[in-house]
Design an enzyme around this catalytic site. Structure first.
Site, mmCIF file in Angstrom:
data_model
loop_
_atom_site.group_PDB
_atom_site.id
_atom_site.type_symbol
_atom_site.label_atom_id
_atom_site.label_comp_id
_atom_site.label_asym_id
_atom_site.label_seq_id
_atom_site.Cartn_x
_atom_site.Cartn_y
_atom_site.Cartn_z
ATOM 1 N N ARG A 284 0.762 -1.345 0.492
ATOM 2 C CA ARG A 284 0.216 -0.063 0.088
ATOM 3 C C ARG A 284 0.444 1.485 -0.016
ATOM 4 O O ARG A 284 1.555 1.873 1.043
ATOM 5 C CB ARG A 284 -0.572 0.223 1.334
ATOM 6 C CG ARG A 284 -1.396 1.595 1.362
ATOM 7 C CD ARG A 284 -2.958 0.924 2.264
ATOM 8 N NE ARG A 284 -2.151 0.809 3.652
ATOM 9 C CZ ARG A 284 -1.530 1.680 4.725
ATOM 10 N NH1 ARG A 284 -1.989 2.913 4.756
ATOM 11 N NH2 ARG A 284 -1.746 0.987 5.410
ATOM 12 N N HIS A 288 -4.502 4.444 4.581
ATOM 13 C CA HIS A 288 -5.566 3.336 5.035
ATOM 14 C C HIS A 288 -6.207 4.133 4.190
ATOM 15 O O HIS A 288 -6.779 3.700 3.419
ATOM 16 C CB HIS A 288 -4.867 2.647 5.941
ATOM 17 C CG HIS A 288 -5.682 1.648 5.942
ATOM 18 N ND1 HIS A 288 -7.336 1.836 6.805
ATOM 19 C CD2 HIS A 288 -6.296 0.657 6.158
ATOM 20 C CE1 HIS A 288 -8.355 1.566 7.080
ATOM 21 N NE2 HIS A 288 -7.634 0.147 6.722
ATOM 22 N N TYR A 297 4.075 5.785 10.909
ATOM 23 C CA TYR A 297 4.439 4.565 11.301
ATOM 24 C C TYR A 297 5.035 3.746 10.702
ATOM 25 O O TYR A 297 5.209 2.887 10.469
ATOM 26 C CB TYR A 297 3.104 3.846 11.522
ATOM 27 C CG TYR A 297 1.969 3.711 10.338
ATOM 28 C CD1 TYR A 297 1.981 3.347 9.029
ATOM 29 C CD2 TYR A 297 1.203 4.356 11.084
ATOM 30 C CE1 TYR A 297 1.255 2.700 8.213
ATOM 31 C CE2 TYR A 297 -0.309 3.952 9.257
ATOM 32 C CZ TYR A 297 -0.139 3.809 8.498
ATOM 33 O OH TYR A 297 -1.393 4.027 7.574
#
Length: 398
Positions: A284, A288, A297
């Site tokens: 990805r 998200h 993160y």
């Protein structure tokens, strides 16, 4: 996905967080990691795979160019939708940047008789299935409950509840067998969903009844902010054989390999072989959802490493190496993508707001007194705000 409960350290012990080491070399160059099937390497060269190659022997350069065009268009749609959300035209958007090969390759292995059960991220699949772009946007704008007619396209509405669609797909596949039909169902899921109980219950039933269902896991390495290595210390595809379901691990950034793997699973389902599990190892590249900030993160280095394995760039290099993608062809692909993006933007911006009373439409199959009472109360509540002469409340009843 389920998150671990945070607990304090026991007396006299230091708190140690378990970290996951992401295997950034999982798919690199012309030599993929053992166990991961690949046909086009990251640099655009061919890879010999005796198991997958026969499954796509019929795919010529023209068909591969179509796959390339589909992926470019999907990415252009994704970029446009992300921009619309930032401009306040959409409430939310789940980017699919980097997962174009997994979506396009798997979709092209299906027929219109096969029923698709997506997550919320398979908007590229929906577009290639034939769903209207403005309709797809209506869900994310908050103007409709779904962006297409499930019965028309044999594709269920977007599923927000993580993993629930696998149960739906398995039940549907069991029904196909009872009805004597040769079609199949496919359930898309992410690596995060693979830890949900629904997914494992689905595989138990699918194996027990030999249901013609494909579990297609797009392992994009991040379940929101948790890396896949935190919940899967071994390949996710390795879980399915424990239920008696054959599985395959494939390079999810290689559209030709994904097409072949999905054909393998589809052939098994249609011939009475039962369920299959595919783990498409991809990444990805975006957030998200547009409510997420992935910079909190994950590091830049990781993003750069996977950017070098871009699914579109490798097909472009492959086609250029075969002399099939010249400037004119590339311009045609870009023009198609821009046309679709313009259609999406125009349809989204000019989308009419739903009439307030339509919130009661399609809630129950039959009318009943409680719904009538709620409708009456809501209608009188809204009427209290109608201060302008001539204001009306259009609803579901004439």
């Amino acid at each position: 996905m389920l998150r671990p409960v945070a607990r304090g350290p026991a007396p006299g012990r230091k708190l140690r967080r378990r970290t996951a080491v992401l295997d950034a070399s999982a798919i690199s160059g012309a030599s993929p990691q053992p166990g991961i099937h690949q046909l086009i390497a990251a640099d655009g060269t061919s890879v010999a795979d005796e198991e997958l190659a026969p499954l796509v022997a019929d795919v010529d350069d023209d068909q591969l160019l179509q796959l390339y065009s589909d992926m470019v268009t999907i990415r252009r749609i994704d970029v446009e939708a992300t921009a619309l959300q930032r401009q306040g035209q959409l409430a939310l958007w789940p980017p699919m940047l980097g997962q174009e090969a997994s979506q396009a390759g798997s979709l092209h292995a299906l027929t219109m008789d096969d029923f698709i059960f997506p997550t919320y991220r398979e908007n590229g699949v929906a577009y290639l299935r034939g769903a209207d772009l403005a309709g797809i946007m209506s869900t994310w704008r908050g103007s409709a409950n779904t962006g297409w007619d499930p019965h028309k396209f044999n594709m269920a509405t977007p599923q927000i509840i993580i993993g629930a669609q696998t149960l739906h797909a398995t039940g549907y596949a069991m029904g196909l067998v009872l009805d004597g039909k040769e079609a199949l169902s496919i359930a898309y899921l992410g690596d995060g969903a693979s830890s949900q109980g629904d997914v494992h219950e689905s595989m138990v039933f699918a194996a027990s009844f030999q249901a013609p269902v494909i579990f297609f896991c797009q392992n994009n390495h991040w379940a929101i902010s948790e890396p896949v290595g935190l919940q899967a210390h071994a390949p996710i595809a390795g879980r399915a054989p424990g239920y008696g379901i054959p599985s395959m691990r494939v390079d999810g950034n290689d559209v030709l390999a994904v097409l072949a793997a999905t054909r393998w699973a589809a052939n098994r389902a249609r011939s009475g072989g039962g369920p299959s599990f595919i783990e498409a190892v991809t990444y990805r590249m975006g957030a998200h959802t547009t409510a997420d900030d992935p910079t909190r993160y994950r590091g830049v280095t990781e993003l750069e490493e996977w950017g070098a394995r871009d699914p579109i760039a490798r097909v472009r290099a492959f086609l250029q190496g075969r002399g099939r993608l010249d400037e004119a062809a590339e311009a045609g692909v870009a023009a198609r993508a821009d046309t679709m993006a313009a259609e999406l933007r125009n349809g989204c911006i000019n989308m009419p707001d739903p009439a307030p009373m339509t919130v009661f439409d399609n809630v129950y199959t039959t009318e009943h007194a409680i719904l009538d009472r709620q409708r009456d109360h809501y209608e009188r509540y809204l009427a209290a705000f109608a201060t302008t002469e001539g204001t009306t409340l259009e609803g579901s009843r004439s």
